[in-house]
Design a protein around this motif. Structure first.
Motif, PDB file in Angstrom:
ATOM      1  N   LYS A   9       0.929  -1.243  -0.021  1.00 35.91           N
ATOM      2  CA  LYS A   9       0.012   0.045   0.019  1.00 35.91           C
ATOM      3  C   LYS A   9       0.796   0.991  -0.085  1.00 35.91           C
ATOM      4  O   LYS A   9       0.677   2.206  -0.866  1.00 35.91           O
ATOM      5  N   ARG A  10       1.805   1.117   0.710  1.00 33.10           N
ATOM      6  CA  ARG A  10       2.789   2.289   0.911  1.00 33.10           C
ATOM      7  C   ARG A  10       3.622   2.583  -0.504  1.00 33.10           C
ATOM      8  O   ARG A  10       3.689   3.886  -0.844  1.00 33.10           O
ATOM      9  N   ILE A  11       4.045   1.342  -0.947  1.00 39.28           N
ATOM     10  CA  ILE A  11       4.706   1.616  -2.420  1.00 39.28           C
ATOM     11  C   ILE A  11       3.788   2.155  -3.461  1.00 39.28           C
ATOM     12  O   ILE A  11       4.189   3.027  -4.293  1.00 39.28           O
ATOM     13  N   GLY A  12       2.511   1.687  -3.453  1.00 38.29           N
ATOM     14  CA  GLY A  12       1.535   2.153  -4.657  1.00 38.29           C
ATOM     15  C   GLY A  12       0.678   3.343  -3.896  1.00 38.29           C
ATOM     16  O   GLY A  12      -0.163   3.578  -4.706  1.00 38.29           O
ATOM     17  N   TYR A  13       1.184   4.273  -3.201  1.00 36.22           N
ATOM     18  CA  TYR A  13       0.629   5.291  -2.879  1.00 36.22           C
ATOM     19  C   TYR A  13      -0.020   6.155  -4.104  1.00 36.22           C
ATOM     20  O   TYR A  13       0.954   6.559  -4.919  1.00 36.22           O
TER      21      TYR A  13
END
Length: 86
Positions: A63-67
């Protein structure tokens, strides 16, 4: 190694914390007391939730990488693709 010894070890630890007069350990003692039955259950079953915790951590990382990814469907695809290697 077994339930009786784990209960005895916890009780000894509680006693040591009470005698230590260190305030920081009092909070930890309360937390351990709240989770005591779950801790003891480990000694009964030898089962942990480590796999689920690791999976949750991996999903949060994705989720953080794909913000900023606008479509939830794309996020789902990323999660599923990353889990293929497990």
């Amino acid at each position: 190694p077994d339930v009786k010894e784990s209960i005895q070890a916890l009780n000894n630890w509680y006693e040591n914390v009470s005698q230590s007069k260190l305030n920081l350990f009092y909070r930890a003692k309360g937390t351990v007391k709240r989770w005591e039955q779950h801790i003891i259950n480990y000694f009964k079953t030898r089962i942990t939730n480590g796999f689920a915790e690791g999976l949750n951590n991996k999903i949060k990382l994705i989720k953080r990488i794909g913000y900023g990814v606008p479509k939830v469907e794309n996020l789902k695809r990323r999660v599923f693709l990353s889990l293929l290697s497990i």
